[in-house]
Design a protein around this motif. Sequence first.
Motif, mmCIF file in Angstrom:
data_model
loop_
_atom_site.group_PDB
_atom_site.id
_atom_site.type_symbol
_atom_site.label_atom_id
_atom_site.label_comp_id
_atom_site.label_asym_id
_atom_site.label_seq_id
_atom_site.Cartn_x
_atom_site.Cartn_y
_atom_site.Cartn_z
ATOM 1 N N ASP A 11 0.825 -1.216 0.000
ATOM 2 C CA ASP A 11 0.000 0.000 0.000
ATOM 3 C C ASP A 11 0.855 1.260 0.000
ATOM 4 O O ASP A 11 0.330 2.355 -0.148
ATOM 5 N N GLU A 12 2.168 1.120 0.180
ATOM 6 C CA GLU A 12 3.040 2.305 0.185
ATOM 7 C C GLU A 12 3.564 2.555 -1.222
ATOM 8 O O GLU A 12 4.352 1.758 -1.741
ATOM 9 N N LEU A 56 1.159 -5.277 6.434
ATOM 10 C CA LEU A 56 0.126 -4.405 6.995
ATOM 11 C C LEU A 56 -0.430 -3.465 5.929
ATOM 12 O O LEU A 56 0.258 -2.552 5.485
ATOM 13 N N MET A 57 -1.655 -3.748 5.526
ATOM 14 C CA MET A 57 -2.314 -2.926 4.510
ATOM 15 C C MET A 57 -3.752 -2.684 4.950
ATOM 16 O O MET A 57 -4.298 -3.468 5.718
ATOM 17 N N PRO A 58 -4.361 -1.586 4.464
ATOM 18 C CA PRO A 58 -5.739 -1.325 4.892
ATOM 19 C C PRO A 58 -6.693 -2.414 4.401
ATOM 20 O O PRO A 58 -6.427 -3.075 3.412
ATOM 21 N N GLU A 59 -7.776 -2.531 5.111
ATOM 22 C CA GLU A 59 -8.871 -3.471 4.785
ATOM 23 C C GLU A 59 -8.458 -4.929 4.932
ATOM 24 O O GLU A 59 -8.996 -5.649 5.754
ATOM 25 N N GLU A 60 -7.488 -5.375 4.124
ATOM 26 C CA GLU A 60 -7.103 -6.783 4.217
ATOM 27 C C GLU A 60 -5.580 -6.857 4.270
ATOM 28 O O GLU A 60 -4.887 -6.217 3.478
ATOM 29 N N SER A 61 -5.071 -7.650 5.194
ATOM 30 C CA SER A 61 -3.614 -7.700 5.359
ATOM 31 C C SER A 61 -2.981 -8.664 4.362
ATOM 32 O O SER A 61 -3.655 -9.508 3.760
ATOM 33 N N ILE A 63 -1.079 -11.004 5.214
ATOM 34 C CA ILE A 63 -1.165 -12.333 5.816
ATOM 35 C C ILE A 63 -2.434 -13.048 5.342
ATOM 36 O O ILE A 63 -2.416 -14.229 5.013
ATOM 37 N N SER A 64 -3.515 -12.275 5.303
ATOM 38 C CA SER A 64 -4.782 -12.849 4.856
ATOM 39 C C SER A 64 -4.658 -13.313 3.399
ATOM 40 O O SER A 64 -5.111 -14.410 3.041
ATOM 41 N N GLN A 67 -2.600 -16.475 3.242
ATOM 42 C CA GLN A 67 -3.380 -17.657 3.642
ATOM 43 C C GLN A 67 -4.322 -18.104 2.512
ATOM 44 O O GLN A 67 -4.478 -19.294 2.263
ATOM 45 N N ASP B 419 -9.610 -6.703 9.190
ATOM 46 C CA ASP B 419 -9.529 -8.165 9.235
ATOM 47 C C ASP B 419 -8.737 -8.582 10.475
ATOM 48 O O ASP B 419 -8.223 -7.762 11.238
ATOM 49 N N THR B 433 -2.463 1.946 8.291
ATOM 50 C CA THR B 433 -2.970 1.330 7.066
ATOM 51 C C THR B 433 -3.393 2.441 6.103
ATOM 52 O O THR B 433 -4.078 2.184 5.139
#
Lengths: 131, 496
Positions: A11-12, A56-61, A63-64, A67, B419, B433
Amino acid sequence: MHCKRILLVDDEPDAIEFLLDLLEDNGYSVITANTAMEGLEQIRAQRPDLVCLDVLMPEESGISLYQKLRTDPVLHRIPVLISSGLSFNRELRLTDYLTLPDGSTIPEPDGVVEKPVDIRQFLATVRRLLP
Amino acid sequence: MMPGVRKDVPQQVQSWLDTQLFEHVPSNIVVIDRNYRVVLANQQFRQVFGEAAGKLCHQVYKRRDTICDQCLAARTFTDGQVHISDEEGIDRKGRAAHYVVYTAPVRAPGGEISHVIEMSYDVTETKALQRSYNILFERAPCYVAVINRDLRIVRANERLRETFGDHVGEHCYRVYKQRRQRCPDCPALKTFSDGRPYQAEQEGRDKNGEPTHYVVYTSPLSRGGASFSHVIEMSADITELKRLEQENLENERLAAVGQTVAQLAHGIKNILNGLQGGMYIIRSGMRSGSTTRIDRGWSMLERNVERITVLVKGFLGFSKGRTPSARLMDPNAMALEVVELYRGSAAGQGVTLRFTPCEGLEPAAMDFESIHTCLANLISNAIDACQASENPSCTVTLDVAEQQGAIIYRVQDTGCGMDYEIKRKVFTTFFTTKGMGGTGLGLLVTRKIVQEHGGRIEVESEPGQGSTFRLIFPRHRLPQLPEGSGDRYEVTDGAR
């Protein structure tokens, strides 16, 4: 020769711009996404050879997204390099991100590079994953 | 006829009194001479102590060979008065027994005391009962005191005497707290005023001057009637509990410092990455002779230098004012002020901002600026979450409530939500974020302030559904008001 395609998910904008230049300068084809959701769409549409993922990103990471990739019957073989400001040994492991909500586990990512990115280490990891 | 006997008493009763009373009265009676020999013993006495006539009374009563130290009969022989005493004897079966003994003189016709009559009755069971009560009172694993209307301790149990010293007869406030005046909000005084039980948490000083914390329960001490003259106080010592609570608070604070350092490192690492990127792009631009590339790299350096400047300023703001400066505040007014502050910008972004105050909320000791910052951070985040959401009509709600002695601020939005991973990291990592738009300090500062007020933060969130943040401030953990500011109550009216 077919050049390997790498997807950058971060996100950066500065992180994207840096790694985009670095990878293109080293002969890779690069596509980018600013969110995890956009990243998944790109993976499905473009089938990159490697995914370089921020956490680390907004809304959904990231890591998600990792997975989701590892549990997808089609996409689970795509190598993933995690690139994050989190310390891999301390913070990332603490999140127990390899254990899914149903208790099953997924394998570790193929590579981990901590930010700020060490250029030589980053390129060495990419070359290892894309021989 | 016996003196004092009524004339209309039937003959047979009178006759029984004259001839049988001594023998059959339900008490132990003996008559002893000046040599302390029993000259006469009634039936009950003989049943309890065995045949006694001709024996020395101390042999019969106590199986002693010598006269008792405080012989009651001897006193009556000396002064001719009636005497009463508690005595412990041994019955004919060798069992210890307690008696209340009365002695009275028996005078010869000349007026001199020739004999003493001793009457005693058995109080062994009463004594045993009393002893149980005493043990209960004395050995109770808490402080027990009986206090009169003058607030003097008339009885104190063993534990109280051990901790606060043996000061029966002194004022309770002096004993418990080494004060010279009555305590404000004294629960014993409240009980004296309305006869109802009260409880209060108190801090006292033990006999060595060490602070002691206890919860005191007061209750009127009456014998079943409506009026009462004493109050019983039972206090449970919570000094250790208080110490653990304090230690826990300290640990939480230390943990927060540790996390803050890790979080700061994470924030800086992201910026360093940007600086690293800028340097790479400039260097590669210089190698290839591309001024466009050099310009791009330069801009990246500038942006990240700016980011680190903002971060450091924010961090300095975060580190300053570590001790909350508490004043009595109206928790509703404080929340309303923040809502008013954001109403315009929320409306401008198509977000509905709602506020529900809590009726009848008592003022609370809080640091106005700090709590204002917390609520502003949460509302601002909630509006941002609405902006990032695909839902076109989002709502942000701020509620104030009081539940189980805790003031609760709830900030709820119907925005993009978080999340699982972000939720886990939201307070434990110094991160944002919001890309370049945030420093990642907002929630960190919020958590720090909440912890400094003895409170905690809870978060619930579902991706796409929205988030709920709760700031929970138990009143008993709020900061102490500075000395002398107890009566001041700061009115906040939005004009601040």
